[in-house]
Structure formats: C-alpha cells, structure tokens
Design a protein around this motif. Sequence first.
Motif, PDB file in Angstrom:
ATOM      1  N   TYR A  33       0.836  -1.204   0.000  1.00 54.50           N
ATOM      2  CA  TYR A  33       0.000   0.000   0.000  1.00 54.50           C
ATOM      3  C   TYR A  33       0.873   1.258   0.000  1.00 54.50           C
ATOM      4  O   TYR A  33       2.013   1.236   0.474  1.00 54.50           O
ATOM      5  CB  TYR A  33      -0.842   0.064   1.280  1.00 54.50           C
ATOM      6  N   TYR A  35       0.209   5.151   1.537  1.00 53.21           N
ATOM      7  CA  TYR A  35      -0.627   6.072   2.287  1.00 53.21           C
ATOM      8  C   TYR A  35       0.046   7.438   2.292  1.00 53.21           C
ATOM      9  O   TYR A  35       1.271   7.538   2.289  1.00 53.21           O
ATOM     10  CB  TYR A  35      -0.787   5.616   3.747  1.00 53.21           C
ATOM     11  N   LEU A  43      -4.089  10.194   7.864  1.00 56.24           N
ATOM     12  CA  LEU A  43      -3.575   9.140   6.987  1.00 56.24           C
ATOM     13  C   LEU A  43      -4.652   8.731   5.993  1.00 56.24           C
ATOM     14  O   LEU A  43      -5.735   8.311   6.384  1.00 56.24           O
ATOM     15  CB  LEU A  43      -3.197   7.904   7.808  1.00 56.24           C
ATOM     16  N   ILE A  45      -5.419   6.407   2.404  1.00 53.78           N
ATOM     17  CA  ILE A  45      -4.889   5.433   1.456  1.00 53.78           C
ATOM     18  C   ILE A  45      -4.866   6.027   0.054  1.00 53.78           C
ATOM     19  O   ILE A  45      -5.753   6.798  -0.335  1.00 53.78           O
ATOM     20  CB  ILE A  45      -5.701   4.125   1.482  1.00 53.78           C
ATOM     21  N   ILE A  56      -6.677  -1.168  -5.109  1.00 59.88           N
ATOM     22  CA  ILE A  56      -7.312   0.050  -4.633  1.00 59.88           C
ATOM     23  C   ILE A  56      -6.637   1.236  -5.299  1.00 59.88           C
ATOM     24  O   ILE A  56      -5.423   1.336  -5.322  1.00 59.88           O
ATOM     25  CB  ILE A  56      -7.201   0.193  -3.103  1.00 59.88           C
ATOM     26  N   GLU A  58      -7.547   5.116  -4.953  1.00 62.89           N
ATOM     27  CA  GLU A  58      -8.421   6.162  -4.456  1.00 62.89           C
ATOM     28  C   GLU A  58      -8.339   7.380  -5.371  1.00 62.89           C
ATOM     29  O   GLU A  58      -7.617   7.380  -6.357  1.00 62.89           O
ATOM     30  CB  GLU A  58      -8.014   6.535  -3.029  1.00 62.89           C
ATOM     31  N   HIS A  95      -0.612  -9.376   4.881  1.00 64.23           N
ATOM     32  CA  HIS A  95      -1.184 -10.566   4.281  1.00 64.23           C
ATOM     33  C   HIS A  95      -2.634 -10.270   3.964  1.00 64.23           C
ATOM     34  O   HIS A  95      -3.305  -9.568   4.714  1.00 64.23           O
ATOM     35  CB  HIS A  95      -1.150 -11.742   5.274  1.00 64.23           C
ATOM     36  N   THR A  96      -3.157 -10.823   2.914  1.00 67.12           N
ATOM     37  CA  THR A  96      -4.594 -10.759   2.689  1.00 67.12           C
ATOM     38  C   THR A  96      -5.216 -12.038   3.238  1.00 67.12           C
ATOM     39  O   THR A  96      -4.522 -12.977   3.599  1.00 67.12           O
ATOM     40  CB  THR A  96      -4.926 -10.651   1.195  1.00 67.12           C
ATOM     41  N   TYR A 103      -1.179  -3.890   9.181  1.00 65.44           N
ATOM     42  CA  TYR A 103      -0.102  -3.506   8.286  1.00 65.44           C
ATOM     43  C   TYR A 103       1.234  -3.471   9.014  1.00 65.44           C
ATOM     44  O   TYR A 103       1.291  -3.176  10.203  1.00 65.44           O
ATOM     45  CB  TYR A 103      -0.295  -2.080   7.777  1.00 65.44           C
TER      46      TYR A 103
ATOM     47  N   TYR B  37      -2.766   1.941  16.375  1.00 64.42           N
ATOM     48  CA  TYR B  37      -1.384   2.173  15.990  1.00 64.42           C
ATOM     49  C   TYR B  37      -0.854   3.361  16.770  1.00 64.42           C
ATOM     50  O   TYR B  37      -1.568   4.302  17.083  1.00 64.42           O
ATOM     51  CB  TYR B  37      -1.272   2.493  14.487  1.00 64.42           C
ATOM     52  N   LEU B  47       2.201  -1.047  15.353  1.00 66.22           N
ATOM     53  CA  LEU B  47       0.962  -1.706  15.753  1.00 66.22           C
ATOM     54  C   LEU B  47       0.987  -1.956  17.253  1.00 66.22           C
ATOM     55  O   LEU B  47       1.904  -2.579  17.763  1.00 66.22           O
ATOM     56  CB  LEU B  47       0.798  -3.023  14.995  1.00 66.22           C
ATOM     57  N   PHE B  91      -3.509   6.173  16.639  1.00 66.81           N
ATOM     58  CA  PHE B  91      -4.512   6.073  15.587  1.00 66.81           C
ATOM     59  C   PHE B  91      -5.335   4.808  15.767  1.00 66.81           C
ATOM     60  O   PHE B  91      -4.787   3.710  15.886  1.00 66.81           O
ATOM     61  CB  PHE B  91      -3.857   6.030  14.202  1.00 66.81           C
ATOM     62  N   HIS B  95     -10.246  -2.414   9.541  1.00 65.85           N
ATOM     63  CA  HIS B  95      -9.862  -3.109   8.309  1.00 65.85           C
ATOM     64  C   HIS B  95     -11.036  -3.935   7.828  1.00 65.85           C
ATOM     65  O   HIS B  95     -11.665  -4.645   8.602  1.00 65.85           O
ATOM     66  CB  HIS B  95      -8.666  -4.010   8.589  1.00 65.85           C
ATOM     67  N   ASP B  98     -12.443  -5.285   1.734  1.00 64.76           N
ATOM     68  CA  ASP B  98     -11.764  -4.789   0.528  1.00 64.76           C
ATOM     69  C   ASP B  98     -10.288  -4.521   0.788  1.00 64.76           C
ATOM     70  O   ASP B  98      -9.604  -3.917  -0.044  1.00 64.76           O
ATOM     71  CB  ASP B  98     -12.456  -3.526   0.004  1.00 64.76           C
ATOM     72  N   ASP B  99      -9.816  -4.942   1.955  1.00 66.21           N
ATOM     73  CA  ASP B  99      -8.411  -4.808   2.346  1.00 66.21           C
ATOM     74  C   ASP B  99      -7.966  -3.370   2.561  1.00 66.21           C
ATOM     75  O   ASP B  99      -6.783  -3.082   2.591  1.00 66.21           O
ATOM     76  CB  ASP B  99      -7.480  -5.483   1.330  1.00 66.21           C
ATOM     77  N   LYS B 100      -8.929  -2.479   2.696  1.00 62.42           N
ATOM     78  CA  LYS B 100      -8.584  -1.090   2.954  1.00 62.42           C
ATOM     79  C   LYS B 100      -8.625  -0.848   4.458  1.00 62.42           C
ATOM     80  O   LYS B 100      -9.575  -1.259   5.125  1.00 62.42           O
ATOM     81  CB  LYS B 100      -9.597  -0.187   2.264  1.00 62.42           C
ATOM     82  N   ILE B 101      -7.602  -0.230   4.988  1.00 58.24           N
ATOM     83  CA  ILE B 101      -7.631   0.178   6.397  1.00 58.24           C
ATOM     84  C   ILE B 101      -7.980   1.657   6.459  1.00 58.24           C
ATOM     85  O   ILE B 101      -7.356   2.480   5.798  1.00 58.24           O
ATOM     86  CB  ILE B 101      -6.292  -0.106   7.106  1.00 58.24           C
ATOM     87  N   PHE B 103      -8.261   4.937   8.810  1.00 56.36           N
ATOM     88  CA  PHE B 103      -7.704   5.477  10.045  1.00 56.36           C
ATOM     89  C   PHE B 103      -8.545   6.631  10.580  1.00 56.36           C
ATOM     90  O   PHE B 103      -9.105   7.416   9.813  1.00 56.36           O
ATOM     91  CB  PHE B 103      -6.280   5.999   9.799  1.00 56.36           C
ATOM     92  N   GLY B 104      -8.592   6.748  11.911  1.00 53.29           N
ATOM     93  CA  GLY B 104      -9.125   7.943  12.534  1.00 53.29           C
ATOM     94  C   GLY B 104      -8.105   9.068  12.427  1.00 53.29           C
ATOM     95  O   GLY B 104      -6.986   8.865  11.931  1.00 53.29           O
TER      96      GLY B 104
END
Lengths: 114, 113
Positions: A33, A35, A43, A45, A56, A58, A95-96, A103, B37, B47, B91, B95, B98-101, B103-104
């Motif tokens: 990814y 970011y 943060l 993506i 992805i 964006e 990992h997916t 992450y 995080y 993490l 933070f 997750h 769609d594998d997108k994380i 964040f606040g």
Amino acid sequence: DTAVSQTPKYLVTQMGNDKSIKCEQNLGHDTMYWYKQDSKKFLKIMFSYNNKELIINETVPNRFSPKSPDKAHLNLHINSLELGDSAVYFCASSHTGAENYGYTFGSGTRLTVV
Amino acid sequence: AQTVTQSQPEMSVQEAETVTLSCTYDTSESDYYLFWYKQPPSRQMILVIRQEAYKQQNATENRFSVNFQKAAKSFSLKISDSQLGDAAMYFCASHHRDDKIIFGKGTRLHILP
C-alpha cells in the motif's frame, strides 16, 4: 533486516520536478500500500497492490503512478510535483485473507516541494 | 461508507496513571478487524493492539488493553501505568473485506512526568 524499507527518507525538490519513492518488503506479504499523511497527521490510502495487481486506487491525481515489478516492491512515481504534494508518504504491507494482522509500515518518506 | 472517529485530538496523563483513548467506527460489515497504531516523534507507525470483530473477548497486550463494544461500534484503548515512552499520536483503524484500512484522525497523548 528491515521488514518494510522506503527510500529516500527525506526528499526536497522543486515544483514541476518528477520524483520516485521506492518501497521493498521482505515479509512475504502479498499486498502492499501507499498512504499519504498530511500536515494534520491524517492518513489516507492512495493505492494498494495485491500480487502486482492494482486493487485500490483512491481519488488521487494521475500525476501519481504506482508501479509494482514484483510482489515485494511497490514504487511511487510523482510527475510535475506541486506544493500540495508535500507530505509524509508511507509504504505498508500485509497478508490478505481472513487472518489479518494489520499492516507493517515503512518509516515514511517526508516529501517537501518548494 | 466506513468511518473511524477519534473525538479527542489531545490528551494528557500523569506518568504511572491510566488513560483511555476513545474510538468509534461505522461499518455495515459483520466481519472486520480493529487496530490501534502508535506514531512516536520518530514517525514510525507501530501496531499496538488488534481485535477481531467476531471475538467477544477484549484484546490485551501487556499494559495496553481495549474495550470493544461491537453493538455500540466502540473500540477504546486503555493504557495502564503510563510511561514517558508512551507519548505519541495514537490512531484507531478498521480493516475491511476490501483490504482497505481506514484510520481515525488520531489522538496526541502527552505523558506528564
């Protein structure tokens, strides 16, 4: 033995230039990814790749182009840099699949456009 | 749309005391993961703790624990026996499939000696 390494750590450049940031991971992760962290620490993506395929994308200006030559590398190329591109850019990998451990981030690249 | 909200931009706690950082999130999915995080001044993202949404038991990692309330979509982080090295931006993140994380916006934690 850094898990996710980004280069360079700092990048100062003039408006209008083209620059690249490189990222490599040695964790065997299949997803990577990019970011962007702005001056307020938010943060967001930009892109993700899974096994070299873009997953992805964006709403990012098309001046930003990611490239993944293999699943261990994800580079970010930026054309015609603008002042608003100044930020910290983080590469990350994971990992997916069902067992997601979050992450692993690189240490970030602070880009300053002058 | 998935969102993560941290309502406390900054907090301070006395060294050795306990502090709780708040986080709420919104998702229509039933299966997801939640994370905290930490970003110290070195800017490295670390993490701290992870929680699977399908697990009712709250995650714990040494001095760090969470209070996960799935129905309320709340995921707060408790830091016990605060240490100077805990000073950082924290933070909350979610997750999804769609594998997108997401964040606040982060909470800056100050530790007072």
